[in-house]
Design a protein around this motif. Structure first.
Motif, PDB file in Angstrom:
ATOM      1  N   ARG A  32      54.965  56.909  13.393  1.00  8.13           N
ATOM      2  CA  ARG A  32      55.821  55.730  13.422  1.00  8.13           C
ATOM      3  C   ARG A  32      55.604  54.916  12.152  1.00  8.13           C
ATOM      4  O   ARG A  32      54.542  54.967  11.531  1.00  8.13           O
ATOM      5  CB  ARG A  32      55.570  54.856  14.659  1.00  8.13           C
ATOM      6  N   ALA A  71      56.543  50.909  10.864  1.00 10.83           N
ATOM      7  CA  ALA A  71      57.127  49.581  11.043  1.00 10.83           C
ATOM      8  C   ALA A  71      57.451  48.996   9.671  1.00 10.83           C
ATOM      9  O   ALA A  71      56.829  49.376   8.668  1.00 10.83           O
ATOM     10  CB  ALA A  71      56.149  48.682  11.789  1.00 10.83           C
ATOM     11  N   LYS A 122      54.839  48.225   6.766  1.00  7.59           N
ATOM     12  CA  LYS A 122      53.551  48.820   7.138  1.00  7.59           C
ATOM     13  C   LYS A 122      53.521  50.294   6.761  1.00  7.59           C
ATOM     14  O   LYS A 122      54.566  50.920   6.582  1.00  7.59           O
ATOM     15  CB  LYS A 122      53.287  48.653   8.637  1.00  7.59           C
ATOM     16  N   GLU A 148      54.175  45.084  19.014  1.00  4.41           N
ATOM     17  CA  GLU A 148      53.615  45.782  17.856  1.00  4.41           C
ATOM     18  C   GLU A 148      53.899  47.287  17.867  1.00  4.41           C
ATOM     19  O   GLU A 148      53.587  47.982  16.903  1.00  4.41           O
ATOM     20  CB  GLU A 148      52.104  45.544  17.732  1.00  4.41           C
ATOM     21  N   THR A 192      56.943  48.245  17.926  1.00  4.73           N
ATOM     22  CA  THR A 192      58.240  48.308  17.270  1.00  4.73           C
ATOM     23  C   THR A 192      58.130  49.053  15.949  1.00  4.73           C
ATOM     24  O   THR A 192      57.300  48.710  15.092  1.00  4.73           O
ATOM     25  CB  THR A 192      58.783  46.894  17.022  1.00  4.73           C
ATOM     26  N   ALA A 193      58.941  50.096  15.799  1.00  2.58           N
ATOM     27  CA  ALA A 193      58.884  50.930  14.605  1.00  2.58           C
ATOM     28  C   ALA A 193      59.966  52.004  14.706  1.00  2.58           C
ATOM     29  O   ALA A 193      60.584  52.184  15.758  1.00  2.58           O
ATOM     30  CB  ALA A 193      57.516  51.602  14.471  1.00  2.58           C
ATOM     31  N   GLN A 196      64.764  54.534  16.318  1.00  2.00           N
ATOM     32  CA  GLN A 196      64.246  53.163  16.317  1.00  2.00           C
ATOM     33  C   GLN A 196      63.806  52.760  17.719  1.00  2.00           C
ATOM     34  O   GLN A 196      64.556  52.935  18.688  1.00  2.00           O
ATOM     35  CB  GLN A 196      65.329  52.199  15.816  1.00  2.00           C
ATOM     36  N   THR A 230      62.462  49.264  19.520  1.00  2.00           N
ATOM     37  CA  THR A 230      62.276  47.831  19.357  1.00  2.00           C
ATOM     38  C   THR A 230      61.783  47.246  20.673  1.00  2.00           C
ATOM     39  O   THR A 230      62.442  47.414  21.710  1.00  2.00           O
ATOM     40  CB  THR A 230      63.570  47.142  18.929  1.00  2.00           C
TER      41      THR A 230
END
Length: 117
Positions: free
Chosen positions: A37, A39, A42, A88, A90-91, A112, A114
């Motif tokens: 993943r 984000a 990141k 966190e 989410t990515a 995605q 979310t």
């Protein structure tokens, strides 16, 4: 070679999603399959890996106990069951395939996820 992810979307914190990855064009059962993943802003993170022929499963500490990776060699599919989702998580989630001991890794286009209220 083709890896096609599906199952992403918007979910509230504490909810669940199941990602799927359909693989084709290679001998699926001989490859280790992973979910990564990334984000925004990141670095890409390895989430989980399932090796071929029951050789083991690995999870990132950040998802251990919440996510479950599985594979169906008869259907050339790999799954990521994600429970107790957090913001966190989410990515964009990517499915990958690698033959252990050989160079190179195949990547899907990503889906995605979310997590937001």
């Amino acid at each position: 070679v083709q890896l096609v992810e599906s199952g992403g979307g918007l979910v509230q914190p504490g909810g669940s999603l199941r990602l799927s990855c359909a693989a084709s064009g290679f001998t699926f059962s001989t490859y280790a399959m992973s979910w990564y993943r990334q984000a925004p802003g990141k670095e890409r993170e390895l989430v989980a890996t399932i090796f071929s022929a029951g050789a083991g499963i690995h999870y990132a500490d950040s998802v251990k106990g919440r996510f479950t990776i599985s594979r169906d060699n008869a259907k050339n599919m790999v799954y990521l069951q994600m429970n107790s989702l957090k913001p966190e998580d989410t990515a964009v989630y990517f499915c990958t395939a690698v033959r252990v001991g050989f160079p190179g890794r195949y990547w899907g286009q990503g889906t995605q996820v979310t997590v937001s209220s």
